[in-house]
Design an enzyme around this catalytic site. Structure first.
Site, mmCIF file in Angstrom:
data_model
loop_
_atom_site.group_PDB
_atom_site.id
_atom_site.type_symbol
_atom_site.label_atom_id
_atom_site.label_comp_id
_atom_site.label_asym_id
_atom_site.label_seq_id
_atom_site.Cartn_x
_atom_site.Cartn_y
_atom_site.Cartn_z
ATOM 1 N N ARG A 106 0.879 -1.193 0.000
ATOM 2 C CA ARG A 106 0.000 0.000 0.000
ATOM 3 C C ARG A 106 0.900 1.222 0.000
ATOM 4 O O ARG A 106 1.682 1.425 0.931
ATOM 5 C CB ARG A 106 -0.899 -0.001 1.232
ATOM 6 C CG ARG A 106 -1.651 1.310 1.414
ATOM 7 C CD ARG A 106 -2.735 1.247 2.465
ATOM 8 N NE ARG A 106 -3.890 0.517 1.981
ATOM 9 C CZ ARG A 106 -5.109 0.558 2.533
ATOM 10 N NH1 ARG A 106 -5.327 1.318 3.594
ATOM 11 N NH2 ARG A 106 -6.102 -0.146 2.042
ATOM 12 N N HIS A 133 -7.499 0.589 -6.246
ATOM 13 C CA HIS A 133 -7.677 -0.280 -5.070
ATOM 14 C C HIS A 133 -8.292 -1.597 -5.573
ATOM 15 O O HIS A 133 -9.456 -1.902 -5.309
ATOM 16 C CB HIS A 133 -8.573 0.412 -4.042
ATOM 17 C CG HIS A 133 -8.497 -0.174 -2.666
ATOM 18 N ND1 HIS A 133 -7.673 -1.235 -2.333
ATOM 19 C CD2 HIS A 133 -9.157 0.160 -1.510
ATOM 20 C CE1 HIS A 133 -7.840 -1.527 -1.056
ATOM 21 N NE2 HIS A 133 -8.717 -0.706 -0.534
ATOM 22 N N GLN A 136 -10.035 -4.238 -3.154
ATOM 23 C CA GLN A 136 -11.351 -3.839 -2.645
ATOM 24 C C GLN A 136 -12.449 -4.154 -3.657
ATOM 25 O O GLN A 136 -13.454 -4.786 -3.316
ATOM 26 C CB GLN A 136 -11.332 -2.330 -2.332
ATOM 27 C CG GLN A 136 -12.653 -1.802 -1.848
ATOM 28 C CD GLN A 136 -12.992 -2.236 -0.438
ATOM 29 O OE1 GLN A 136 -12.193 -2.050 0.467
ATOM 30 N NE2 GLN A 136 -14.164 -2.815 -0.228
ATOM 31 N N ASP A 225 -17.519 6.225 -1.172
ATOM 32 C CA ASP A 225 -16.208 6.176 -0.520
ATOM 33 C C ASP A 225 -16.014 7.532 0.149
ATOM 34 O O ASP A 225 -16.744 8.486 -0.157
ATOM 35 C CB ASP A 225 -15.136 5.947 -1.616
ATOM 36 C CG ASP A 225 -13.712 5.876 -1.066
ATOM 37 O OD1 ASP A 225 -13.552 5.647 0.154
ATOM 38 O OD2 ASP A 225 -12.767 6.049 -1.857
ATOM 39 N N CYS A 265 -16.722 1.113 0.960
ATOM 40 C CA CYS A 265 -15.504 0.331 1.185
ATOM 41 C C CYS A 265 -14.982 0.487 2.605
ATOM 42 O O CYS A 265 -14.217 -0.357 3.070
ATOM 43 C CB CYS A 265 -14.433 0.705 0.161
ATOM 44 S SG CYS A 265 -14.076 2.471 0.103
ATOM 45 N N ARG A 293 -13.306 -9.061 2.366
ATOM 46 C CA ARG A 293 -11.914 -8.743 2.053
ATOM 47 C C ARG A 293 -11.036 -9.955 2.368
ATOM 48 O O ARG A 293 -10.089 -10.269 1.650
ATOM 49 C CB ARG A 293 -11.429 -7.527 2.860
ATOM 50 C CG ARG A 293 -12.192 -6.246 2.601
ATOM 51 C CD ARG A 293 -12.000 -5.738 1.197
ATOM 52 N NE ARG A 293 -10.599 -5.542 0.856
ATOM 53 C CZ ARG A 293 -9.855 -4.501 1.226
ATOM 54 N NH1 ARG A 293 -10.394 -3.519 1.914
ATOM 55 N NH2 ARG A 293 -8.578 -4.399 0.887
HETATM 56 N N1 CP Z 1 -11.302 -0.414 2.659
HETATM 57 C C1 CP Z 1 -10.044 -0.421 3.057
HETATM 58 O O1 CP Z 1 -9.103 -0.651 2.269
HETATM 59 O O2 CP Z 1 -9.862 -0.197 4.381
HETATM 60 P P1 CP Z 1 -8.490 0.076 5.116
HETATM 61 O O3 CP Z 1 -7.970 1.403 4.606
HETATM 62 O O4 CP Z 1 -8.814 0.111 6.579
HETATM 63 O O5 CP Z 1 -7.536 -1.028 4.766
HETATM 64 N N1 NVA Z 2 -10.227 6.368 -1.472
HETATM 65 C C1 NVA Z 2 -9.893 5.930 -0.138
HETATM 66 C C2 NVA Z 2 -10.100 4.463 -0.007
HETATM 67 C C3 NVA Z 2 -9.920 3.935 1.398
HETATM 68 C C4 NVA Z 2 -10.102 2.455 1.477
HETATM 69 C C5 NVA Z 2 -8.457 6.296 0.171
HETATM 70 O O1 NVA Z 2 -7.594 6.148 -0.715
HETATM 71 O O2 NVA Z 2 -8.190 6.747 1.275
#
Ligand code: CP
Ligand code: NVA
Length: 308
Positions: A106, A133, A136, A225, A265, A293
């Site tokens: 990430r 993502h 997700q 989101d 999400c 997930r």
């Molecule tokens: N939806 C999601 O990716 O959550 P986190 O940021 O908590 O991993």
């Molecule tokens: N768009 C959001 C998704 C979180 C799971 C972010 O990048 O923070």
């Protein structure tokens, strides 16, 4: 030491058949897990979870999922490795993949994860970048399949910021026959060039509109989101002004089919992009979505490591 099998840097790394097979596989893994059966399919392997942004769901579902598959997991923050800081990403990738069998990453820039994957001998899975993502949306498709029984022909309406989630949904519509509507103002439009790329040879349909009511009309799924993603929380006030008419609330839900499911999400900023009423209402599937997930990503891990 494993050799590279398959990276998942965006959903474009899967084709339609693989996507559908992996969803079926995830459903079987979920049934088995719930029955207390956890085949140790990745016994003796080790995953590195490299996270440069916070995470609840992604980190913990990958840690639990790897362990359920018999695979070790090591959580690595940027404090330790300082990717691209202490040494080049290429050198770090070549070293990390001597120790680790799969890298779950990430980070901010998609170009960094692409460079890491280019040099890594171990497969790399995108656990969120500013651009995409994929984990997700893959797992969300598992939830839609469970809740609605089908994926084909489903109208998915996404409301809010044109961000990493939007782009992964658009990738999904390229692969699968879904009718994707993105309701977002012109300022957060995901970009005509990206839209054209997704529509080129797409199985599904993608409509981008600044009219939330049109997007919600007869929808099977309404989705949102956070308005300000990680790394851009300083833009929260600006995004709120732009996106306040794109909130998931009861008047929007009324326009959708009566069987419509409500998805997010997470993490949610309740009262902003979604009301409490919708988050906690009987059409909400947000916590099943979070659970999935775990099961979906086990399927992705097995595929990345060549075990499916
Ligand atoms: N939806 C999601 O990716 O959550 P986190 O940021 O908590 O991993
Ligand atoms: N768009 C959001 C998704 C979180 C799971 C972010 O990048 O923070």
């Amino acid at each position: 030491m494993s050799k590279k099998t398959r990276d998942i840097l965006s959903l474009m790394d899967l084709n339609r058949e693989e996507f559908i097979d992996l969803i079926d596989h995830a459903m079987r893994l979920k049934e088995q897990t719930r029955a207390g059966i956890c085949p140790q399919l990745l016994s003796g392997r080790m995953a590195g979870l490299i996270f440069h942004k916070p995470s609840l769901r992604t980190r913990i579902s990958f840690e639990v999922g790897t362990q359920q598959l018999g695979c070790g997991a090591m959580f690595i923050t940027d404090k330790e490795i300082q990717l691209g800081g202490r040494e080049t990403i290429a050198d770090a990738a070549r070293v990390l993949s001597r120790y680790l069998d799969v890298l779950v990453v990430r980070t901010f820039h998609q170009s960094d994860i692409e460079e890491l994957a280019h040099w890594s001998d171990a497969p790399v899975i995108n656990a969120l970048t500013d651009a995409f993502h994929p984990c997700q949306v893959f797992c969300d498709m598992l939830t839609i399949r469970e809740k609605l029984g089908v994926l084909e022909g489903v109208k998915v309406a996404y409301f809010g910021d044109g961000n990493n989630m939007t782009r992964s949904w658009m990738n999904a519509a390229r692969l699968l026959d879904i009718d994707l509507w993105v309701a977002t103002p012109p300022e957060t439009h995901p970009g005509q060039k990206f839209l054209d790329e997704c529509l080129d040879g797409a199985k599904g349909n993608i409509t981008i509109t600044d009219n939330p009511a049109n997007a919600a009309k007869d929808a099977d799924v309404i989705y949102t989101d956070v308005w300000a993603s990680m790394g851009e929380k300083d833009k929260a006030a600006e995004k709120t002004l732009l996106l306040k008419s794109f909130q998931l609330n009861s008047s929007l839900l009324e326009k959708a089919k009566s069987s419509c499911i409500v998805m997010h999400c997470l993490p949610a900023e309740r009262g902003r992009e979604i009301t409490d009423e919708l988050m906690d209402g009987h059409q909400s599937v947000v916590f099943d979505q979070a659970e999935n997930r775990l099961h979906g990503q086990k399927s992705l891990l097995l595929w990345a490591l060549g075990e499916i």
